[in-house]
Design a protein around this motif. Structure first.
Motif, short mmCIF file in Angstrom:
data_model
loop_
_atom_site.label_atom_id
_atom_site.label_comp_id
_atom_site.label_asym_id
_atom_site.label_seq_id
_atom_site.Cartn_x
_atom_site.Cartn_y
_atom_site.Cartn_z
N GLY A 180 3.67 1.64 -9.98
CA GLY A 180 5.12 1.57 -10.01
C GLY A 180 5.71 1.32 -8.64
N SER A 224 -1.13 0.15 -13.40
CA SER A 224 0.23 0.52 -13.80
C SER A 224 1.04 0.98 -12.60
N TYR A 278 6.81 -1.38 -12.95
CA TYR A 278 5.82 -1.43 -14.03
C TYR A 278 5.92 -2.74 -14.83
N TYR A 313 5.97 1.42 -19.05
CA TYR A 313 4.70 1.98 -18.58
C TYR A 313 3.61 1.79 -19.64
#
Length: 548
Positions: free
Chosen positions: A390, A388, A393, A425
């Motif tokens: 970033g 995940s 995402y 997310y």
């Protein structure tokens, strides 16, 4: 206008003042936000203290810059570089509320092109232009040469230093208690003060790296042995999935209200750990730490880089090791001495389609069966996810895997609504859930001949706007639980449980009630593969209390 500026006969002392004034004002906007929010003006003294802050900052920066400003051919390029880097740091500090500490500097040096590309945006370029390029250009403009006697030059610099010291001393003595209280209660200030936060931490990073490079690799657990395999012993095949940026709060298995683990929650044979702490808040610290014999309290980067890790010990005792990577940050040198595959380089169709060159995590299972079938004996396969990660995402899962909408399809996550950011997310976690289920199904195909199991453990968590914070990398001492509490789960086949003499009910009970951390991985894996060594500590073994 530039011709007029170029015609000014600017002395280096004056240039130092200009640079100090820049860093004491617009060059340190994030710092001023913190200072102004923590100084309560409720009396004449507090007002005067607030007014003294820019004077204190100007004098301090003035003194720190002076030694470099004395060198003729260094001062201007150095100032331009400091201004440009500070402008970029200001953008990230203002946009994501991050700190430029040693782990953030390490992340910058050890990232790759794909990860860097995920942060580029028009606001970033505009910020660097306005706060960096324009003032740096003005500082680099040539000025008419001026001649000055050596004695007068010495007198001018001496006066400059003397007056600055007198002002700085006067302000510090007058408001000593106020400054001491402000700094003591706001430790983040040292990692917000530009340009010295990134200068200090870059210097520390380069020194640690140089120290690690010149030291020989130290062997660990030279007495490590494993029982000899017999014709009745089934080989073990364990897959360790290192997650990326998954936080425990958003895992359905941990009580999260949204279905982020739709497939894993259907399984009754999953052991989910409810209270697990990471070793760091960035991959550069967490991954080396979890494969090191050191606990988080003991962890030292140089020592971790110069001694054998968990994989070295297992490999030396006969366990086949394979590291498959889909993480932009790589393996942080943990896989340097074992078999390694960088999956994005394969450019697998349908799985490696993102414009930044990253792949979906299913690529970690691509043709893995060929590797497994070529292995005889016990094996540990590490799958390092992009998970995940970033701020992009939305690039961590294929469109058909999107469950929640609307989503934040931008790297400007601080400008997205909280709903869209959380949706995006959570979609990435659902894709991780699917990938882990596929990994279990993959292992089950080998359960007739091998004792198989999967362990999933994320490297660190993530802030998604709570208290104005985004991403990760906050110093551990002040990091929020969103960055330090990570999900962890395991699936062990019935034969592995039986042959390893493990009680499934005991494991589930401990996973629900006890607190664990990255410190446990090292000793738990030694215990699972039955490695006997003085380094092994049963108190840090997940399985020890549940082993018959």
């Amino acid at each position: 206008m530039f011709q007029r500026i170029a015609s000014v006969r600017l002395h280096p002392v004056h240039l130092t003042w200009i640079a100090a004034a820049y860093f004491a004002t617009i060059g340190n906007i994030p710092l001023w936000q913190t200072l102004c929010s923590h100084v309560e003006v409720d009396s004449l003294r507090s007002l005067l203290f607030l007014m003294s802050l820019p004077v204190f900052l100007f004098c301090l920066i003035n003194l720190l810059l002076t030694p470099f400003m004395l060198v003729p051919y260094v001062r201007k390029p150095l100032l331009a570089m400091l201004v440009l880097i500070s402008a970029g740091c200001s953008y990230f500090m203002l946009s994501y509320n991050v700190l430029i500490d040693r782990s953030m500097v390490q992340n910058f040096f050890e990232t790759n092109q794909a990860e860097m590309a995920s942060y580029f945006s028009m606001p970033l370029l505009l910020s660097i232009f306005a706060l960096g390029v324009v003032p740096a250009t003005l500082m680099l403009l040539p000025q008419r040469p001026r001649t000055e006697r050596f004695g007068k030059t010495v007198w001018r610099w001496a006066a400059h230093i003397l007056v600055t010291c007198i002002l700085l001393t006067g302000v510090t003595v007058t408001f000593y208690k106020d400054y001491a209280s402000l700094i003591r209660n706001n430790l983040i200030v040292k990692d917000q003060m530009l340009p010295f936060n990134f200068v200090r931490n870059t210097n520390g990073y380069l020194k640690r790296k140089a120290s690690a490079k010149i030291q020989p690799l130290r062997r660990v657990a030279e007495d490590a042995v494993r029982p000899e395999a017999s014709t009745h012993t089934r080989p073990k095949l364990v897959i360790l999935v290192i997650g990326e940026t998954a936080r425990a709060q958003n895992f359905q298995l941990n009580g999260y209200s949204r279905p982020t683990n739709p497939t894993l929650t259907l399984r009754t044979d999953i052991v989910n750990f409810h209270n697990v702490a990471s070793c760091g808040t960035a991959t550069a610290i967490s991954v080396p730490c979890m494969f090191s014999r050191m606990t988080r309290a003991q962890y030292d980067e140089v020592r971790a880089a110069t001694e054998e890790n968990l994989l070295d010990i297992l490999q030396r005792t006969g366990v086949h090791i394979l590291w498959r990577n889909n993480n932009n940050g790589g393996c942080k040198k943990q896989c340097d001495r074992v078999a390694f595959e960088d999956m994005p380089k394969l450019q697998v169709p349908t799985l490696c389609v993102n414009p930044d060159g990253t792949c979906y995590d299913d690529v970690l299972l691509h043709r893995l069966s060929e590797r497994v079938e070529s292995i005889e004996g016990d094996a540990l396969i590490v799958l390092h996810q992009i998970g995940s990660h970033g701020p992009t995402y939305f690039e961590r899962y294929p469109k058909e895997a999107k469950t929640f909408s609307p989503t934040c399809n931008s790297n400007q996550i601080h400008k997205c609504s909280q709903e869209a950011l959380i949706n995006t997310y959570d979609n990435s976690l659902i894709y991780t859930d699917q990938m882990l289920s596929k990994t279990i199904e993959f292992l089950q195909r080998y359960s007739a001949d091998r004792d198989v199991g999967m362990i999933y453990l994320s490297d660190h968590g993530e802030s998604l706007g709570e208290r104005g914070m985004y991403l990760h990398g906050t110093p551990y001492l002040i990091a929020p639980k969103e960055q330090t509490q990570v999900p962890m789960l395991m699936w062990l086949s019935p034969t592995l449980l039986s042959n390893a003499r493990l009680n499934s009910g005991c494991l589930k009970s401990h996973a629900e009630d006890k607190a664990y951390s990255h410190d446990n991985l090292y000793h738990s894996m030694l215990g699972l593969f039955e490695v006997t060594t003085h380094v092994y500590d049963s108190r840090l073994d997940w399985f020890a209390e549940c082993r018959a």
